[in-house]
Each structure stands twice: as structure tokens, then as C-alpha cells.
Design a protein around this motif. Structure first.
Motif, PDB file in Angstrom:
ATOM      1  N   ARG A 236      61.313  58.396  86.079  1.00  0.00           N
ATOM      2  CA  ARG A 236      60.027  58.232  85.410  1.00  0.00           C
ATOM      3  C   ARG A 236      58.886  58.294  86.418  1.00  0.00           C
ATOM      4  O   ARG A 236      59.100  58.151  87.613  1.00  0.00           O
ATOM      5  CB  ARG A 236      59.942  56.873  84.684  1.00  0.00           C
ATOM      6  N   GLY A 237      57.660  58.440  85.909  1.00  0.00           N
ATOM      7  CA  GLY A 237      56.503  58.612  86.774  1.00  0.00           C
ATOM      8  C   GLY A 237      56.313  60.092  87.018  1.00  0.00           C
ATOM      9  O   GLY A 237      55.386  60.717  86.486  1.00  0.00           O
ATOM     10  N   ASP A 238      57.216  60.693  87.794  1.00  0.00           N
ATOM     11  CA  ASP A 238      57.238  62.144  87.940  1.00  0.00           C
ATOM     12  C   ASP A 238      57.901  62.805  86.724  1.00  0.00           C
ATOM     13  O   ASP A 238      57.739  64.007  86.511  1.00  0.00           O
ATOM     14  CB  ASP A 238      57.991  62.547  89.215  1.00  0.00           C
ATOM     15  N   ASP A 239      58.657  62.029  85.963  1.00  0.00           N
ATOM     16  CA  ASP A 239      59.238  62.459  84.685  1.00  0.00           C
ATOM     17  C   ASP A 239      60.059  63.751  84.811  1.00  0.00           C
ATOM     18  O   ASP A 239      59.640  64.827  84.399  1.00  0.00           O
ATOM     19  CB  ASP A 239      58.142  62.623  83.631  1.00  0.00           C
ATOM     20  N   PHE A 240      61.278  63.614  85.364  1.00  0.00           N
ATOM     21  CA  PHE A 240      62.155  64.769  85.494  1.00  0.00           C
ATOM     22  C   PHE A 240      63.610  64.349  85.351  1.00  0.00           C
ATOM     23  O   PHE A 240      63.949  63.161  85.427  1.00  0.00           O
ATOM     24  CB  PHE A 240      61.943  65.473  86.843  1.00  0.00           C
TER      25      PHE A 240
END
Length: 318
Positions: A236-240
């Protein structure tokens, strides 16, 4: 397709081994007039859920439940309460907690580790040991399991790196490897599982973030293909999503590629029973995203289709 049941603040769902019952973790601050979360059980029949029982967990914010391989024991983890509890299951019905533990150790991250935060429960493949990941305490608590009584007995502790925040634990089918996702530093501990005493030893650590990555980014969940050859992690955060190949004998991970998760804040990812599709519950964008999967290489399509779902937390296939 429709609503199977309406239950408040569900964080996690899991089936009994025979697929007749579903168990849920409700991340509430109080239940039955006590300052705890709720664990609940349902009969599953033709896509519908009928509530059978509910019980108090050991503390607030129950975020995860796991059922052992006999279907007789449920272990719940309480994030807010920094605690865990075990329950005996009889024909899908939960009794009162037969064992509880309140953890007190916390890590160096003042914002996220101000206290213990139990986040995940799991069982060894041979069903002799239970594990509780403590994100706040940078450790995984290990217990011997009595399936007849649902009692857990202390059997040691795996100590992760300070400030890493071990969130989840998944066992590889090779019988001696496990992967612990560290939420706070977006890494994965590759662990050797020891059959004699259930202990865990770190043999490698894998970084999920690209070199030079900045900003807040937190690792989340794991999915492993049925043959054990492909392992996927969500961040999460960069969401990948990050796809790795796993060596069948050693469990060693080799990176393949990062790809889109289809939304914001992936909470859970899972392969469908045919393993032709990867499904991702994107919590903060209210979407379930679906990606085609190449059965030969395990690679996921760069783009998928997304479907509206209010705050999806966990995807479970019947």
C-alpha cells in the motif's frame, strides 16, 4: 450475486475445512457490553450465510481469525487490544474463549508501535503449532496446539528486525518455508520452519520497494499459487502487486515484476480456484480489481477490470 449477510465492521472471513461454516472477525471496540471485538460463525448454504454464534475476543479491534485443519479450533487476533484468543468449535458453533493472551512488548516506531498489535493468526501445515503475528512487538508468537481443547501453550517466539512490523505469515507447500510480510518497512522475511519445535529462522529478507523509494508505503498480504511456484505480495501507499518465482525446494524468492493493484490500498489478494485470475480488494478506492493470470508463467496482466464494492477487506471463494 447478492448480499449473503449483513454484519458490522468485518475485517476478515475464513471457511471451515469442510466449507460448511464461515467465521468472521469484527473489528469493533465493544461487544456484549465488554471492551472487546467480536468473532462470529455462520452456516454456509447455497451462497447464503445464517448466523450460528458470536463470542467476545480477548481485546478490542479483532482483525483476523484462522481455523485449524481439524476445524475444531479458531484463533483470533486483536489489533487494538494487542491480544489473541482461541475458541473450541462444535458443529460450527463457537464456545467462549478457552485461552487468551495480552501482549505488552512494543517496537521503536512511535506512531505505529506505541503498543502491541496482534494482526494475524495461522497454523503450521502439520497443525501442531499456532502463530500470532504481533506488528507492534516486532515478533511472531509461537504456540503448541491442542486440537481437543483449543488450548495454546507457549512454544517460543520469532523476533523480527526492530521497526519492521510483521503483519502476516504464510507457509509454503514445501513444508519448511514461510513468508512473513513486514508492514512497516515493506519487506518479506523468508523463514525456515523447524518441524521439531515449530520455531522459525530467518534465511533471507526481500525488499518490496524500488530503490530510492520515498514516502509512506506499507506491505500487506500474500498469495501463493497451488503448486508453490508463484508468490505475490501486495503493498500500500505505492499501491502495487509484486510477483516472485519461488524455488520449490528451498522456497527462495526471485523477483519477476511489479504491477498495478487496480486501486488504492490493497487489503487482500487471492487467486480464484482456477488460478486464471487474481482478485484484489482495494479498500480505499471501494473496488475489487480482477487481473488475468498466465497459467504458464504466473505473470499478471498489466491492466484489469474493477468492480465497485464498499470498503472491500477480504475475498473468499466458496
Amino acid at each position: 450475486m447478492g448480499v449473503a449477510a449483513k454484519v458490522s465492521t468485518i475485517d476478515w472471513l475464513t471457511f471451515s475445512p469442510n466449507r460448511q461454516y464461515v467465521f468472521a472477525a469484527a473489528e469493533v471496540e465493544s461487544f456484549n457490553g465488554k471492551p472487546t471485538g467480536e468473532v462470529a460463525s455462520f452456516a454456509f448454504d447455497r451462497g447464503r450465510l445464517r448466523k450460528i454464534s458470536a463470542a467476545n475476543s480477548a481485546g478490542k479491534g479483532t482483525c483476523h481469525v484462522a481455523v485449524d485443519r481439524t476445524g475444531h479450533v479458531l484463533v483470533a487476533a486483536d489489533y487494538g487490544g494487542g491480544s489473541a484468543a482461541s475458541f473450541l468449535i462444535t458443529d460450527g458453533k463457537l464456545g467462549e474463549a478457552v485461552w487468551t493472551e495480552h501482549y505488552t512488548v512494543h517496537g521503536p516506531n512511535k506512531e505505529r508501535q506505541e503498543a502491541a498489535h496482534a494482526h494475524f493468526a495461522s497454523f503450521s501445515l502439520d497443525n501442531r503449532f499456532a502463530y500470532v503475528n504481533d506488528l507492534g512487538g516486532d515478533c511472531i508468537h509461537i504456540y503448541s496446539l491442542n486440537t481437543a481443547t483449543a488450548m495454546l501453550s507457549p512454544a517460543g517466539k520469532y523476533q523480527a528486525k526492530p521497526g519492521s512490523g510483521p503483519r502476516t505469515l504464510h507457509f509454503h507447500r514445501n513444508g519448511h518455508t514461510a513468508y512473513s510480510v513486514n508492514e512497516l518497512n515493506s519487506t518479506v522475511d523468508v523463514l525456515e520452519w523447524h518441524k521439531a519445535d515449530g520455531s522459525l529462522t530467518r534465511v533471507a529478507q526481500v525488499d518490496l520497494l524500488p530503490a530510492g523509494s520515498k514516502g509512506v508505503s506499507t506491505a500487506c498480504d500474500t498469495a501463493i499459487s497451488q503448486n508453490g511456484g508463484d508468490v505475490y505480495f501486495a503493498n500500500r501507499g505505492d499501491d502495487f502487486l509484486y510477483h516472485f518465482r519461488a524455488d520449490s525446494a528451498s522456497g527462495r524468492l526471485t523477483p519477476v515484476k511489479r504491477s498495478s493493484c487496480g486501486g488504492k490500498t490493497p487489503r487482500n489478494l487471492t487467486l480464484d480456484p482456477t488460478e486464471q485470475w487474481m482478485l484484489v480488494a482495494n479498500q480505499d478506492s471501494n473496488l475489487i480489481s480482477v487481473f488475468a493470470r498466465d497459467a504458464r508463467t504466473g505473470e499478471l496482466a498489466d491492466e484489469g477490470k474493477s468492480f465497485a464494492a464498499p470498503t472491500p477487506m477480504c475475498i473468499l471463494f466458496a
